[in-house]
Design a protein around this motif. Structure first.
Motif, PDB file in Angstrom:
ATOM      1  N   UNK A  90       0.832  -1.212   0.000  1.00 65.00           N
ATOM      2  CA  UNK A  90       0.000   0.000   0.000  1.00 65.00           C
ATOM      3  C   UNK A  90       0.862   1.257   0.000  1.00 65.00           C
ATOM      4  N   UNK A  91       1.902   1.293   0.832  1.00 63.62           N
ATOM      5  CA  UNK A  91       2.772   2.467   0.886  1.00 63.62           C
ATOM      6  C   UNK A  91       3.497   2.677  -0.434  1.00 63.62           C
ATOM      7  N   UNK A  92       3.939   1.590  -1.049  1.00 64.05           N
ATOM      8  CA  UNK A  92       4.603   1.706  -2.347  1.00 64.05           C
ATOM      9  C   UNK A  92       3.658   2.299  -3.390  1.00 64.05           C
ATOM     10  N   UNK A  93       2.406   1.855  -3.392  1.00 63.11           N
ATOM     11  CA  UNK A  93       1.437   2.349  -4.373  1.00 63.11           C
ATOM     12  C   UNK A  93       1.158   3.837  -4.182  1.00 63.11           C
ATOM     13  N   UNK A  94       0.964   4.250  -2.938  1.00 63.32           N
ATOM     14  CA  UNK A  94       0.658   5.657  -2.667  1.00 63.32           C
ATOM     15  C   UNK A  94       1.830   6.567  -3.001  1.00 63.32           C
ATOM     16  N   UNK A  95       3.053   6.150  -2.636  1.00 63.09           N
ATOM     17  CA  UNK A  95       4.217   6.995  -2.921  1.00 63.09           C
ATOM     18  C   UNK A  95       4.503   7.052  -4.417  1.00 63.09           C
ATOM     19  N   UNK A  96       4.253   5.956  -5.142  1.00 65.36           N
ATOM     20  CA  UNK A  96       4.448   5.969  -6.598  1.00 65.36           C
ATOM     21  C   UNK A  96       3.486   6.943  -7.261  1.00 65.36           C
ATOM     22  N   UNK A  97       2.231   6.931  -6.824  1.00 63.62           N
ATOM     23  CA  UNK A  97       1.257   7.862  -7.390  1.00 63.62           C
ATOM     24  C   UNK A  97       1.617   9.302  -7.049  1.00 63.62           C
ATOM     25  N   UNK A  98       2.094   9.541  -5.833  1.00 66.51           N
ATOM     26  CA  UNK A  98       2.438  10.902  -5.413  1.00 66.51           C
ATOM     27  C   UNK A  98       3.572  11.476  -6.256  1.00 66.51           C
ATOM     28  N   UNK A  99       4.503  10.621  -6.699  1.00 70.32           N
ATOM     29  CA  UNK A  99       5.626  11.108  -7.505  1.00 70.32           C
ATOM     30  C   UNK A  99       5.133  11.738  -8.801  1.00 70.32           C
ATOM     31  N   UNK A 100       4.039  11.237  -9.336  1.00 73.11           N
ATOM     32  CA  UNK A 100       3.530  11.785 -10.606  1.00 73.11           C
ATOM     33  C   UNK A 100       3.006  13.207 -10.440  1.00 73.11           C
ATOM     34  N   UNK A 101       2.839  13.671  -9.193  1.00 67.64           N
ATOM     35  CA  UNK A 101       2.295  15.011  -8.946  1.00 67.64           C
ATOM     36  C   UNK A 101       3.374  16.033  -8.607  1.00 67.64           C
ATOM     37  N   UNK A 102       4.626  15.603  -8.412  1.00 61.85           N
ATOM     38  CA  UNK A 102       5.664  16.523  -7.952  1.00 61.85           C
ATOM     39  C   UNK A 102       6.210  17.345  -9.115  1.00 61.85           C
ATOM     40  N   UNK A 103       6.726  18.533  -8.772  1.00 62.34           N
ATOM     41  CA  UNK A 103       7.353  19.393  -9.773  1.00 62.34           C
ATOM     42  C   UNK A 103       8.692  19.926  -9.283  1.00 62.34           C
ATOM     43  N   UNK A 104       9.245  19.288  -8.234  1.00 62.24           N
ATOM     44  CA  UNK A 104      10.527  19.716  -7.685  1.00 62.24           C
ATOM     45  C   UNK A 104      11.310  18.484  -7.258  1.00 62.24           C
ATOM     46  N   UNK A 105      12.625  18.520  -7.454  1.00 64.46           N
ATOM     47  CA  UNK A 105      13.470  17.372  -7.161  1.00 64.46           C
ATOM     48  C   UNK A 105      13.402  16.991  -5.679  1.00 64.46           C
ATOM     49  N   UNK A 106      13.226  17.971  -4.786  1.00 64.23           N
ATOM     50  CA  UNK A 106      13.162  17.685  -3.357  1.00 64.23           C
ATOM     51  C   UNK A 106      11.982  16.785  -3.002  1.00 64.23           C
ATOM     52  N   UNK A 107      10.806  17.075  -3.574  1.00 61.00           N
ATOM     53  CA  UNK A 107       9.633  16.235  -3.313  1.00 61.00           C
ATOM     54  C   UNK A 107       9.807  14.844  -3.903  1.00 61.00           C
TER      55      UNK A 107
END
Length: 469
Positions: A90-107
């Motif tokens: 579950x954590x892997x799925x949520x973090x993978x989806x969140x990466x598609x929303x980032x616009x900065x290398x830090x996030x």
């Protein structure tokens, strides 16, 4: 709650469906990891990341995995492996989806840290579940098939990452694994039996915190060398690791009794061999991706297709080698595999800007053969000498050795980037320095392989050890 005993897995169909559910997850993680390596140049261009920050993209994954590996294994032995495994998916799925929303290398780096934590939860329980289910039904072969799923993930990752990066963009690389994650969760929920909860045991929160802080400081310190910041952080991390070792020997509910582990020669030297082999293996795709795309001018898809040769050889040989280790001493194929892997790095160390791709192909085939011979026998040898009720912590220790090796390998690479290239963009003017860095890194990896071969052979005879216990 069901208790994990022989009865639930007496049926061959149940055993194989359980194995399938674990293999889906162990396919998923390396597929995502290797796909990201191919997408690194595109990520760097889109997010304006310099060479050092780019090298942190695969490295942050390791930081999360190493810091949470021991606590995750201990929690799994206490509350149930199935729960921890599903939470990791579950954590892997949520973090993978969140990466598609980032616009900065830090996030992006923060999400990669969370993906590493999810990997600790998945790999810290996956091999333990397989080892328990197939304890009397060909454990070496089952672990070999689990290793094969890892290598199939590595095989599919580079071309999938390359195609998605070219046809869509790098964000798609993180979306692609999500359907597989859903399938994995469903299979695990249906077919995996929960382990018995140990109500009389407690989690060592002090030891867990010590280990997380110590490993994180040491890892970050290594990556910051040769600056004084790196020296201070690395030294502080080592001091806290020493405190962790002392604390583990004096607490009633330790994460691990290190003294007892060291006395188990077969297990201890097996995890040492794993540490050195993964120190050599983990930087390989990152370094080759840079060589093929920057130096040779290949597209992401072309680079990915070429790099899958190594993983294909691994996938073919891993179950065969695992089966052999059920019948013969695991140290024989494992040691031979370590030596072959080192030969492949020697071939890569002789690359230059004008080398033919045939040299890369030869090296990858030799290295795929070597790692395929090493992985399954080494895992089988290590877990064969672990009591059933300690399989999760044993599996976590085996994965810690792998992750620590990964950490060392990438930390040294990050150090080389700091020392030889710095914060400069990877433009043609930097290509000679990049080639020098690649040659040095490949030679260091060859040295790791020789150390792995030494520890693998010196572990002794696994079958004799098991028979005398």
């Amino acid at each position: 709650m069901s208790t994990l005993q022989d009865t639930p897995y007496a049926s061959a169909s149940v055993r194989w469906l359980t194995l399938l559910s674990i293999c889906v997850a162990t396919f998923l993680m390396p597929m995502s990891m290797s796909a990201v390596n191919v997408a690194l140049p595109a990520i760097a261009a889109d997010l304006n990341a310099d060479a050092v920050l780019v090298s942190w993209i695969p490295t942050m994954n390791l930081l999360g995995a190493i810091a949470l590996q021991l606590p995750a294994g201990r929690i799994a032995d206490m509350i149930g492996r199935k729960k921890v495994f599903l939470a990791g998916v579950l954590l892997f799925s949520l973090s993978s989806f969140a990466i598609t929303l980032v616009d900065h290398i830090g996030w992006l780096l923060l999400m990669r840290l969370l993906q590493g934590i999810s990997g600790a939860m998945i790999f810290g329980t996956g091999m333990a579940i397989v080892s328990q289910v197939f304890a009397d039904h060909g454990r070496g072969m089952a672990l070999g098939l689990t290793s094969t799923s890892v290598y199939l993930g590595l095989t599919c990752g580079p071309p999938i990452g390359g195609w998605l990066t070219e046809w869509w963009d790098w964000h798609a690389v993180f979306l692609a694994p999500l359907p597989l994650a859903v399938i994995c969760a469903v299979l695990v929920w249906i077919h995996v039996q929960e382990t018995e909860r140990k109500l009389d045991e407690r989690l060592d929160w002090v030891g867990s915190l010590l280990f997380i802080v110590a490993s994180s400081l040491f890892f970050i310190g290594l990556s910051e060398l040769p600056d004084w910041t790196g020296i201070i952080l690395g030294s502080l991390g080592l001091a806290l690791l020493g405190l962790f070792v002392y604390q583990q020997e004096h607490t009633p509910y330790p994460l691990i009794r290190l003294r007892r582990m060291v006395k188990n020669t077969v297990f201890f030297r097996s995890i040492q061999a794993s540490f050195f082999m993964y120190a050599a293996n983990y930087p390989l795709q990152f370094l080759l991706s840079l060589y093929l795309q920057y130096i040779r001018g290949l597209s992401p898809a072309e680079a990915g297709q070429l790099m899958l040769l190594q993983a294909m050889m691994m996938a073919i040989l891993a179950p065969i080698a695992g089966r052999l280790s059920d019948r013969f001493e695991p140290r024989i194929p494992a040691t031979l595999g370590s030596l072959l892997f080192g030969v492949g790095f020697l071939i890569l160390a002789m690359l230059n800007q004008d080398s033919g791709l045939e040299q890369v192909v030869l090296a990858l085939l030799v290295m795929g053969t070597g790692f395929g011979l090493f992985s399954s026998p080494n895992n089988n040898g290590a877990l064969s000498v672990i009591p059933t009720d300690k399989l999760s912590i044993g599996s976590s220790l085996l994965n810690i050795s792998r992750t620590l090796g990964n950490m060392l390998g990438m930390a040294v690479v990050v150090f080389l980037f700091n020392l030889m290239i710095g914060n400069a963009q990877l433009v043609p003017e930097q290509y000679p320095a990049l080639m020098d860095l690649l040659e040095l890194a490949f030679l260091l990896c060859c040295g790791y392989c020789l150390l792995a071969a030494w520890r693998s052979w010196s572990r002794g005879k696994v079958h004799v050890y098991v028979e005398t216990k």
